[in-house]
Scaffold this active site. Structure first.
Site, PDB file in Angstrom:
ATOM      1  N   HIS A 109      11.057 -44.869  -5.453  1.00 58.50           N
ATOM      2  CA  HIS A 109       9.981 -44.608  -4.495  1.00 58.50           C
ATOM      3  C   HIS A 109       9.979 -43.158  -4.012  1.00 58.50           C
ATOM      4  CE1 HIS A 109       7.796 -45.549  -0.549  1.00 58.50           C
ATOM      5  NE2 HIS A 109       6.980 -46.007  -1.482  1.00 58.50           N
TER       6      HIS A 109
ATOM      7  N   LYS B 102       9.464 -39.073  -3.726  1.00 58.51           N
ATOM      8  CA  LYS B 102       8.433 -38.078  -4.031  1.00 58.51           C
ATOM      9  C   LYS B 102       9.060 -36.703  -3.861  1.00 58.51           C
ATOM     10  CE  LYS B 102       6.043 -41.810  -2.341  1.00 58.51           C
ATOM     11  NZ  LYS B 102       6.604 -42.948  -1.619  1.00 58.51           N
TER      12      LYS B 102
ATOM     13  N   ASP C 179      11.729 -23.652  -9.116  1.00 60.43           N
ATOM     14  CA  ASP C 179      12.700 -22.565  -9.303  1.00 60.43           C
ATOM     15  C   ASP C 179      13.939 -22.694  -8.423  1.00 60.43           C
ATOM     16  OD1 ASP C 179      11.080 -21.378 -11.194  1.00 60.43           O
ATOM     17  OD2 ASP C 179      10.115 -20.023  -9.787  1.00 60.43           O
TER      18      ASP C 179
ATOM     19  N   HIS D 194       0.379 -43.658   6.485  1.00 61.97           N
ATOM     20  CA  HIS D 194       1.366 -43.827   5.420  1.00 61.97           C
ATOM     21  C   HIS D 194       2.581 -42.932   5.598  1.00 61.97           C
ATOM     22  CE1 HIS D 194       2.757 -43.673   1.076  1.00 61.97           C
ATOM     23  NE2 HIS D 194       2.595 -44.969   1.257  1.00 61.97           N
TER      24      HIS D 194
ATOM     25  N   LYS E 291       6.125 -41.270   6.898  1.00 62.76           N
ATOM     26  CA  LYS E 291       7.446 -41.803   7.247  1.00 62.76           C
ATOM     27  C   LYS E 291       8.215 -40.701   7.983  1.00 62.76           C
ATOM     28  CE  LYS E 291       6.177 -43.334   2.867  1.00 62.76           C
ATOM     29  NZ  LYS E 291       5.553 -44.568   3.130  1.00 62.76           N
TER      30      LYS E 291
ATOM     31  N   ASP F  68      15.012 -37.255  19.979  1.00 60.94           N
ATOM     32  CA  ASP F  68      15.085 -36.388  21.154  1.00 60.94           C
ATOM     33  C   ASP F  68      14.287 -35.103  20.903  1.00 60.94           C
ATOM     34  OD1 ASP F  68      16.642 -38.278  22.444  1.00 60.94           O
ATOM     35  OD2 ASP F  68      18.523 -37.425  21.733  1.00 60.94           O
TER      36      ASP F  68
END
Length: 597
Positions: A221, A223, A228, A515, A517, A522
């Site tokens: 899952h 991404k 470089d 969508h 995450k 704090d």
């Protein structure tokens, strides 16, 4: 052959017998007690509906796969461990911000150290994310690595493909890894075109000998994009026009990526190397060109060049895609009704024609604007140190030190952020992702804000949330108001109700599908990545989160989330209590499948 009651009774008996046998197998082999109960109950009570899913989602091959994957990772770490781990690790600042115990547990959990000297910024939504990714790819000198859960052969996918093939023609190496289930509808012609253009492209599968499209567990899952070895991109976006707002039922799409520059890029790249090695049994030759110091990244040339539309075709096409997706998102936001596919295609074609027609008339103006912008940037650079991300769009506004006395300008220096990369997956010795969330929530003294598209936590994470609320911590969870998976959405409604009863504040995002995450701890740290607050991310998927300890970055994330909360509404117990009886029953039935959601 005609079926009578005797034959039907025999089939029903056999189905229940097989369900009982499968339930015993689930009890013996399922990793968690909650999962064992959910499978056992459903297999015994509803074998007609659950036997086939259990064959695809069951854990029968779990142990062998974990052993093979774990051995491969340990072998790889002895051969390809980044030198930055030994020469640049620093735990002093993270320990001051989050506590030495947390730093110790997280570094042991992830198997990676905190690395200082990084610059991190947020990329809000698809246009900003893919514009930055495409610009980085176009400026690549040595290699590009690309890894996504979903790759679609739509307009955005074609743009990524064309850009990579063009860079390979210039002598840049390109490596692409995609998940075989997440990208199940990726046509063979797309992969063939990539390979014909010199791009090394492979699927990730749990079985190395063949791609099993019916094995739904243990998906990759993550991404990740690295260019470089100097800049990396991590977050929630996949390659598809829906992430630009091109899917009306869910538009506008709300997501977040981050761009990282500095030593932590080596850790992100190593996560890709592990996955690539598993998929191909080969180590990619990723010798980077001489690294540009983070504080010395040029502020003007890349942006000035990008302003000339004729010289940057990918950027122009990216603007076209975003402009074409915008009307679809606006229409969906106005009436909530999905537009026909023909309407979407017509809008895309019409907008493309308009942009192509206007590009010739505006080249001179854009070139003049670029020159003027470059002049202003040069004058500004003489008065102040260059920002490591001045070459691209400015980040979200952050809190000033005057308005917030606790914000340290020294610790918030853009090139001195401490980052910890936390990869997780079902091959880990510990349940890394779940424990990461537990530790992050437990570390909060004043607040912990979490955004997730799916709220299906395990008992450990849910207990940490409740305890934080009891400690007086401002615990907030932001979830979507629109659904993309009905079973997960119904289970999330019940967990949201339980969270509200425990003192956790739960908000629903109004404009479109949420969508992203993100975890904010704090005023000290924030984590962005691919992991959802659900059991699939905790135990079944390969995920990556990047924890950044820096007050300036935390303030930037706070400003971003405050804008999201301003477009959300807080739910209370009435969302559950006022639901009809059948809806409440659906929520409880959906929660039975929580261990695999």
């Amino acid at each position: 052959m005609q079926f009578d009651l005797l034959h039907i009774g025999t089939l029903v008996f056999l189905c229940h017998l097989l369900g009982a046998i499968a339930a015993c197998h689930a009890i013996l082999h399922t990793r968690t007690s909650q999962g064992a109960i959910a499978w056992a109950v459903s297999l015994v009570a509803m074998p007609y509906l659950t036997l086939i899913p259990y064959l695809f989602l069951g854990r029968s091959k779990f142990a062998g796969y974990v052993d093979a994957r774990r051995f491969g990772n340990e072998l790889l770490r002895t051969r390809a461990q980044p030198p930055e781990w030994d020469t640049q690790s620093s735990h002093e600042r993270p320990a001051q911000a989050l506590g030495a115990h947390l730093v110790r547990s997280l570094t042991r959990l992830s198997g990676m150290p905190f690395l200082p000297g990084n610059a991190v910024r947020t990329l809000v939504n698809g246009e900003a994310t893919f514009s930055a990714i495409l610009e980085a790819i176009e400026n690549a000198r040595s290699y590009v690595i690309v890894q996504f859960f979903i790759v679609r052969a739509d307009a955005l996918g074609e743009l990524i493909k064309d850009t990579l093939i063009a860079k390979v023609a210039q002598g840049v190496r390109a490596y692409v890894l995609y998940d075989s289930i997440g990208s199940f509808d990726l046509p063979h012609r797309y992969v063939a075109a990539m390979r014909a253009g010199g791009v090394e492209m492979h699927p990730f599968a749990t079985n190395q000998r063949f791609v099993n499209r019916f094995q739904l567990n243990f998906r990759n899952h993550r991404k990740i994009v690295v260019v470089d070895g100097e800049c990396a991109f991590v977050g929630g976006h996949n390659i598809g026009v829906e992430y630009l707002g091109g899917k009306p039922p869910l538009s506008p799409w709300r997501d977040t990526h981050i761009e990282v520059r500095g030593p932590a890029v080596a850790s992100i790249q190593f996560v890709f190397t592990e996955d690539w090695y598993w998929a191909t049994q080969q180590l990619p030759p990723l010798e980077a060109p001489p690294r540009v110091p983070v504080a010395a990244i040029p502020a003007v040339p890349a942006r000035a060049a990008a302003a000339v539309a004729a010289s940057v075709p990918a950027a122009a096409r990216m603007a076209t895609l975003s402009a074409a997706a915008a009307p679809l998102a606006d229409d969906a936001a106005n009436d909530g009704a999905p537009l026909p596919v023909s309407h979407a295609l017509a809008a895309d074609a019409h907008q493309t024609a308009r942009v192509a027609e206007a590009s010739h008339a505006t080249q001179a103006t854009q070139a003049t604007q670029a020159a003027t912008e470059a002049t202003h940037a040069t004058l500004a650079a003489e008065a102040s140190p260059p920002s490591p991300f001045a070459a691209v769009s400015a980040p979200a506004p952050v809190r000033s030190a005057a308005a917030h006395p606790n914000l340290s300008t020294d610790s918030g220096h853009a090139g001195n952020m401490h980052c910890l990369v936390v990869p997780s997956g079902p091959a880990d010795k510990q349940e890394t992702c779940s424990l990461f969330f537990v530790e992050a929530i437990s570390a909060a003294r004043e607040r912990v804000w979490i955004t997730t598209p799916y709220l299906v936590p395990d008992e450990a994470v849910f207990s940490a949330l409740r305890l934080a609320a009891l400690r007086g911590v401002d615990v907030r969870i932001l979830i979507p108001s629109r659904r993309d998976h009905i079973v997960v959405f119904e289970a999330s409604r019940l967990y949201a109700y339980d969270s509200v009863r425990a003192g956790v504040r739960v908000f629903r995002y109004r404009p479109g599908f949420l969508h992203q995450k993100v975890v904010l701890i704090d005023d000290e740290a924030a984590a962005v990545g691919s992991a959802n607050l659900d059991n699939r991310s905790f135990r079944l998927n390969f995920e990556i989160m990047v924890l950044t300890v820096d007050r300036g970055f935390a303030a930037e994330v706070e400003a971003m989330l405050l804008r999201d909360f301003a477009e959300s509404f807080e739910i209370d117990r009435s969302e559950y209590r006022d639901s009809p009886a059948w809806r409440r029953m659906a929520m409880h039935v959906a929660r039975l499948f929580a261990p695999i959601l």
